[in-house]
Design a protein around this motif. Structure first.
Motif, PDB file in Angstrom:
ATOM      1  N   THR A  10      -2.387  -1.462  -0.375  1.00 50.99           N
ATOM      2  CA  THR A  10      -1.089  -1.552   0.303  1.00 50.99           C
ATOM      3  C   THR A  10      -1.174  -1.085   1.750  1.00 50.99           C
ATOM      4  OG1 THR A  10      -0.462   0.635  -0.511  1.00 50.99           O
ATOM      5  CG2 THR A  10       0.233  -1.256  -1.821  1.00 50.99           C
ATOM      6  N   LEU A  11      -2.194  -0.351   2.083  1.00 48.35           N
ATOM      7  CA  LEU A  11      -2.375   0.135   3.452  1.00 48.35           C
ATOM      8  C   LEU A  11      -3.029  -0.900   4.360  1.00 48.35           C
ATOM      9  CD1 LEU A  11      -2.903   3.798   3.333  1.00 48.35           C
ATOM     10  CD2 LEU A  11      -3.234   2.693   5.504  1.00 48.35           C
ATOM     11  N   ARG A  12      -3.779  -1.816   3.776  1.00 46.68           N
ATOM     12  CA  ARG A  12      -4.537  -2.775   4.594  1.00 46.68           C
ATOM     13  C   ARG A  12      -3.645  -3.679   5.436  1.00 46.68           C
ATOM     14  NH1 ARG A  12     -10.209  -3.520   2.092  1.00 46.68           N
ATOM     15  NH2 ARG A  12     -10.188  -1.695   0.786  1.00 46.68           N
ATOM     16  N   ASP A  13      -2.573  -4.196   4.887  1.00 41.34           N
ATOM     17  CA  ASP A  13      -1.688  -5.079   5.652  1.00 41.34           C
ATOM     18  C   ASP A  13      -1.026  -4.364   6.825  1.00 41.34           C
ATOM     19  OD1 ASP A  13      -2.338  -7.332   4.191  1.00 41.34           O
ATOM     20  OD2 ASP A  13      -0.650  -7.112   2.816  1.00 41.34           O
ATOM     21  N   PRO A  14      -0.409  -3.185   6.616  1.00 44.82           N
ATOM     22  CA  PRO A  14       0.176  -2.484   7.772  1.00 44.82           C
ATOM     23  C   PRO A  14      -0.865  -2.128   8.841  1.00 44.82           C
ATOM     24  CG  PRO A  14       0.982  -1.518   5.734  1.00 44.82           C
ATOM     25  CD  PRO A  14      -0.079  -2.499   5.366  1.00 44.82           C
ATOM     26  N   CYS A  15      -2.066  -1.768   8.419  1.00 45.27           N
ATOM     27  CA  CYS A  15      -3.119  -1.464   9.392  1.00 45.27           C
ATOM     28  C   CYS A  15      -3.448  -2.704  10.227  1.00 45.27           C
ATOM     29  CB  CYS A  15      -4.383  -0.969   8.682  1.00 45.27           C
ATOM     30  SG  CYS A  15      -4.220   0.686   7.978  1.00 45.27           S
ATOM     31  N   ALA A  16      -3.566  -3.842   9.564  1.00 47.69           N
ATOM     32  CA  ALA A  16      -3.869  -5.084  10.276  1.00 47.69           C
ATOM     33  C   ALA A  16      -2.732  -5.462  11.222  1.00 47.69           C
ATOM     34  CB  ALA A  16      -4.124  -6.209   9.281  1.00 47.69           C
ATOM     35  N   GLU A  17      -1.482  -5.290  10.775  1.00 48.73           N
ATOM     36  CA  GLU A  17      -0.324  -5.609  11.624  1.00 48.73           C
ATOM     37  C   GLU A  17      -0.300  -4.754  12.886  1.00 48.73           C
ATOM     38  OE1 GLU A  17       2.952  -5.004   8.966  1.00 48.73           O
ATOM     39  OE2 GLU A  17       2.526  -6.841   7.837  1.00 48.73           O
ATOM     40  N   ARG A  18      -0.805  -3.547  12.786  1.00 49.58           N
ATOM     41  CA  ARG A  18      -0.804  -2.632  13.939  1.00 49.58           C
ATOM     42  C   ARG A  18      -2.057  -2.775  14.801  1.00 49.58           C
ATOM     43  NH1 ARG A  18       1.760   0.038   9.712  1.00 49.58           N
ATOM     44  NH2 ARG A  18       3.761   0.974  10.262  1.00 49.58           N
ATOM     45  N   GLY A  19      -2.977  -3.650  14.369  1.00 53.16           N
ATOM     46  CA  GLY A  19      -4.196  -3.858  15.134  1.00 53.16           C
ATOM     47  C   GLY A  19      -5.246  -2.777  14.944  1.00 53.16           C
ATOM     48  N   TRP A  20      -5.111  -1.993  13.889  1.00 48.19           N
ATOM     49  CA  TRP A  20      -6.073  -0.931  13.610  1.00 48.19           C
ATOM     50  C   TRP A  20      -7.340  -1.545  13.001  1.00 48.19           C
ATOM     51  CZ3 TRP A  20      -2.365   2.906  10.694  1.00 48.19           C
ATOM     52  CH2 TRP A  20      -1.391   3.371  11.592  1.00 48.19           C
ATOM     53  N   PRO A  21      -8.437  -0.812  13.040  1.00 52.04           N
ATOM     54  CA  PRO A  21      -9.661  -1.307  12.391  1.00 52.04           C
ATOM     55  C   PRO A  21      -9.448  -1.413  10.874  1.00 52.04           C
ATOM     56  CG  PRO A  21     -10.145   0.553  13.848  1.00 52.04           C
ATOM     57  CD  PRO A  21      -8.644   0.448  13.741  1.00 52.04           C
ATOM     58  N   PRO A  22     -10.229  -2.259  10.214  1.00 51.05           N
ATOM     59  CA  PRO A  22     -10.113  -2.385   8.761  1.00 51.05           C
ATOM     60  C   PRO A  22     -10.441  -1.082   8.039  1.00 51.05           C
ATOM     61  CG  PRO A  22     -11.471  -4.137   9.673  1.00 51.05           C
ATOM     62  CD  PRO A  22     -11.223  -3.168  10.775  1.00 51.05           C
ATOM     63  N   VAL A  23      -9.787  -0.872   6.914  1.00 54.56           N
ATOM     64  CA  VAL A  23     -10.088   0.274   6.054  1.00 54.56           C
ATOM     65  C   VAL A  23     -11.072  -0.211   4.996  1.00 54.56           C
ATOM     66  CG1 VAL A  23      -9.155   1.946   4.416  1.00 54.56           C
ATOM     67  CG2 VAL A  23      -7.798   1.282   6.405  1.00 54.56           C
ATOM     68  N   VAL A  24     -12.210   0.460   4.904  1.00 53.28           N
ATOM     69  CA  VAL A  24     -13.222   0.118   3.909  1.00 53.28           C
ATOM     70  C   VAL A  24     -13.654   1.390   3.191  1.00 53.28           C
ATOM     71  CG1 VAL A  24     -14.055  -1.896   5.175  1.00 53.28           C
ATOM     72  CG2 VAL A  24     -15.145   0.305   5.545  1.00 53.28           C
ATOM     73  N   TRP A  25     -14.377   1.201   2.096  1.00 49.12           N
ATOM     74  CA  TRP A  25     -14.902   2.342   1.350  1.00 49.12           C
ATOM     75  C   TRP A  25     -16.410   2.326   1.449  1.00 49.12           C
ATOM     76  CZ3 TRP A  25     -18.160   3.323  -2.750  1.00 49.12           C
ATOM     77  CH2 TRP A  25     -18.090   4.609  -3.299  1.00 49.12           C
ATOM     78  N   GLY A  26     -16.994   3.464   1.743  1.00 52.03           N
ATOM     79  CA  GLY A  26     -18.444   3.590   1.789  1.00 52.03           C
ATOM     80  C   GLY A  26     -18.907   4.717   0.882  1.00 52.03           C
ATOM     81  N   GLN A  27     -20.065   4.557   0.307  1.00 52.39           N
ATOM     82  CA  GLN A  27     -20.614   5.536  -0.640  1.00 52.39           C
ATOM     83  C   GLN A  27     -20.669   6.935  -0.034  1.00 52.39           C
ATOM     84  OE1 GLN A  27     -21.649   4.669  -3.783  1.00 52.39           O
ATOM     85  NE2 GLN A  27     -22.248   6.717  -4.348  1.00 52.39           N
ATOM     86  N   GLU A  28     -21.092   7.024   1.210  1.00 54.20           N
ATOM     87  CA  GLU A  28     -21.298   8.338   1.822  1.00 54.20           C
ATOM     88  C   GLU A  28     -20.045   8.937   2.441  1.00 54.20           C
ATOM     89  OE1 GLU A  28     -24.566   7.959   4.525  1.00 54.20           O
ATOM     90  OE2 GLU A  28     -25.886   7.168   2.979  1.00 54.20           O
ATOM     91  N   VAL A  29     -19.105   8.085   2.901  1.00 55.35           N
ATOM     92  CA  VAL A  29     -17.943   8.613   3.639  1.00 55.35           C
ATOM     93  C   VAL A  29     -16.603   8.334   2.971  1.00 55.35           C
ATOM     94  CG1 VAL A  29     -19.073   8.632   5.884  1.00 55.35           C
ATOM     95  CG2 VAL A  29     -17.911   6.564   5.110  1.00 55.35           C
ATOM     96  N   GLY A  30     -16.594   7.618   1.873  1.00 54.05           N
ATOM     97  CA  GLY A  30     -15.333   7.286   1.197  1.00 54.05           C
ATOM     98  C   GLY A  30     -14.531   6.276   2.011  1.00 54.05           C
ATOM     99  N   TYR A  31     -13.201   6.309   1.900  1.00 58.36           N
ATOM    100  CA  TYR A  31     -12.346   5.402   2.655  1.00 58.36           C
ATOM    101  C   TYR A  31     -12.299   5.834   4.113  1.00 58.36           C
ATOM    102  CZ  TYR A  31     -10.659   3.230  -1.607  1.00 58.36           C
ATOM    103  OH  TYR A  31     -10.583   2.542  -2.780  1.00 58.36           O
ATOM    104  N   HIS A  32     -12.399   4.849   4.992  1.00 58.78           N
ATOM    105  CA  HIS A  32     -12.365   5.160   6.420  1.00 58.78           C
ATOM    106  C   HIS A  32     -12.068   3.899   7.234  1.00 58.78           C
ATOM    107  CE1 HIS A  32     -16.449   3.732   5.650  1.00 58.78           C
ATOM    108  NE2 HIS A  32     -16.540   3.445   6.943  1.00 58.78           N
ATOM    109  N   PHE A  33     -11.599   4.111   8.467  1.00 61.45           N
ATOM    110  CA  PHE A  33     -11.442   2.997   9.391  1.00 61.45           C
ATOM    111  C   PHE A  33     -12.839   2.606   9.860  1.00 61.45           C
ATOM    112  CE2 PHE A  33      -7.257   5.048   9.974  1.00 61.45           C
ATOM    113  CZ  PHE A  33      -6.462   3.956   9.662  1.00 61.45           C
ATOM    114  N   CYS A  34     -13.095   1.319   9.905  1.00 60.96           N
ATOM    115  CA  CYS A  34     -14.430   0.852  10.249  1.00 60.96           C
ATOM    116  C   CYS A  34     -14.375  -0.086  11.444  1.00 60.96           C
ATOM    117  CB  CYS A  34     -15.049   0.140   9.056  1.00 60.96           C
ATOM    118  SG  CYS A  34     -16.684  -0.493   9.407  1.00 60.96           S
TER     119      CYS A  34
END
Length: 91
Positions: free
Chosen positions: A3-27
């Motif tokens: 549910t966070l991905r669409d508002p982030c995209a609308e605001r022009g923020w970097p995509p939110v992804v999950w990584g093994q070492e850092v968890g969820y983060h803006f990428c």
């Protein structure tokens, strides 16, 4: 997170992804984004292949003249083909 991905995209923020070492983060790393997308697509490819072999295949075997099953099989195989192309690493 979905549910966070669409508002982030609308605001022009970097995509939110999950990584093994850092968890969820803006990428903002192109390489990391491509790696994440290929992993996601590979997972979907596995799910489509399981659907084709585990559900649609037996459906067609039981009802070989089914218009719906034939159409569904053709469409799923087209999706599988496209996912296989984009999920593989670049050459």
């Amino acid at each position: 997170m979905a549910t966070l991905r669409d508002p982030c995209a609308e605001r022009g923020w970097p995509p939110v992804v999950w990584g093994q070492e850092v968890g969820y983060h803006f990428c903002a790393s192109e390489a990391e984004l491509e790696e994440w997308e290929r992993a996601w697509l590979s997972e979907k490819l596995t799910q489509f292949r399981q659907m084709i072999t585990g559900t649609i295949g037996p459906y067609l075997a039981r009802f070989p003249k089914s218009t719906w099953a034939g159409y569904l099989s053709d469409q799923m195989k087209a999706i599988e083909s496209n996912l296989a192309m984009v999920a593989r690493p670049p050459r």
